[in-house]
Scaffold this motif. Sequence first.
Motif, mmCIF file in Angstrom:
data_model
loop_
_atom_site.group_PDB
_atom_site.id
_atom_site.type_symbol
_atom_site.label_atom_id
_atom_site.label_comp_id
_atom_site.label_asym_id
_atom_site.label_seq_id
_atom_site.Cartn_x
_atom_site.Cartn_y
_atom_site.Cartn_z
ATOM 1 N N ASP A 239 63.614 37.347 53.438
ATOM 2 C CA ASP A 239 62.791 38.014 52.426
ATOM 3 C C ASP A 239 63.562 39.124 51.698
ATOM 4 N N MET A 240 64.867 39.101 51.816
ATOM 5 C CA MET A 240 65.681 40.191 51.267
ATOM 6 C C MET A 240 65.486 40.359 49.766
ATOM 7 N N ARG A 241 65.390 39.240 49.007
ATOM 8 C CA ARG A 241 65.233 39.345 47.549
ATOM 9 C C ARG A 241 63.951 40.072 47.180
ATOM 10 N N ASP A 242 62.879 39.761 47.883
ATOM 11 C CA ASP A 242 61.629 40.477 47.633
ATOM 12 C C ASP A 242 61.788 41.955 47.975
ATOM 13 N N GLY A 243 62.563 42.220 49.044
ATOM 14 C CA GLY A 243 62.802 43.606 49.442
ATOM 15 C C GLY A 243 63.548 44.389 48.377
ATOM 16 N N ILE A 244 64.505 43.737 47.707
ATOM 17 C CA ILE A 244 65.250 44.404 46.640
ATOM 18 C C ILE A 244 64.320 44.772 45.497
ATOM 19 N N SER A 245 63.387 43.915 45.171
ATOM 20 C CA SER A 245 62.446 44.184 44.076
ATOM 21 C C SER A 245 61.606 45.425 44.344
ATOM 22 N N GLY A 246 61.299 45.637 45.592
ATOM 23 C CA GLY A 246 60.452 46.785 45.928
ATOM 24 C C GLY A 246 61.219 48.049 46.248
ATOM 25 N N ALA A 247 62.558 48.015 46.159
ATOM 26 C CA ALA A 247 63.370 49.155 46.591
ATOM 27 C C ALA A 247 63.893 49.953 45.411
ATOM 28 N N ASP A 248 63.798 51.272 45.524
ATOM 29 C CA ASP A 248 64.425 52.163 44.555
ATOM 30 C C ASP A 248 65.895 52.389 44.907
#
Length: 417
Positions: A239-248
Amino acid sequence: MSALAQRVVIVGANHRSSSLGLRDALYVDDASAPSFLDGLKQAGLAEALVLSTCDRVEVWCADTEADHATTLVGEAFAAKAGLTAEGLASHLYTLSGGEAVRHGFTVTSALDSLVIGEPHVGGQVKAAHRLAREAGTVGGHLDAFVQAAFAVAKRVRTETAVGEGPVSIAAAAVQVARDLHGDLGGCRALLIGTGDMGELVGESLLAAGLTDMLVTAPKETRAETLARTLGCHVLPFEDMRDGISGADVVLTCVGGRTPVVTADAVSLALKRRRRQPIFLVDAGIPGDIEPAVNRIENAFLYDLADLEKVALEGRATREQAARAARAIVESEATAFLRGRAARAAVPAIVALRDQFEATREKVLAEIGADVDPAEATRLLINRLLHTPTETMKSIAAEGHEWQTMEKTLRKLFHLEG
């Protein structure tokens, strides 16, 4: 005891004069400080505090004789370290008077640390002062010195940039994150990988106020271990790609042969974020993020070399500010020493005034109310000058002190000729 008799004395070992092993042996923790200070007090050192940090172990005290204080502190340190006082003496430095005052001001202002401007030093001195007060080993002389040191440190902080600018890679990452996002309290971070540098930067971000961080790694067990250490949650690696979307803030420290964060993944994340910027820290060796990310608008990619440049700039800023800070320390130390020296004259001044007043009252009682004012003043002057005149004649006859006394006398009363 006069203020002139009491001198500030500092005895200790620091990162320049001794090994880490010796400082560890001398280290006095908070729990041991009361008994250590009581031992010094019982031995005859009434005013003392002990400052123990990673960089230094020192006793700050006020005493009439520097040699006396040095002996007592050296014996206490030797007993603490399990060494002989003679064997330890060559590893300790002793500063007294002006040197001790300047050193104490310099230490409290964080100008004598491994990292100039280290923000914790002032707090360490305050803690040492508090423990000594509680132990009953802070008197007026030592307290005046320590309070003056706090005032100097405050002036250095407010008038110079000695505490500004990052001096480490982790601190540099925190500064860039703040420059981009402002307050980190409302930001989310994603830590990809479990390398040491990633953990270090992650800890610094959390210490700087960031409260929301996810950890992910190719090996989930390692991610879980690091998440427990940092007090964070785990994100499945898939789920890393989704995590990048939510990360500042995206922090990577995998160090594999192929990048784990691609330019496509960052572009997709920015679209989902409606172009809100992402700060990416590549702490992997070799790198974990595709260099093409540098060309993407609103993606701010820093690798270790970039952060090291920021840290070097911070160190240069602090070094430059340190010159101005040291000038402040020198000025304040001179003023403090002059003030303490001036206070030493107060008891003698009071005694002189009391004696003159007693003589005046005695003369008035003898002459009564009907005596001519001119005669009264002549009698008063004769009485006041009688003893000093006889003493000066005696000293002049002996010869060996008269030249010094005459110079002092002429300076004291602004005498001509």
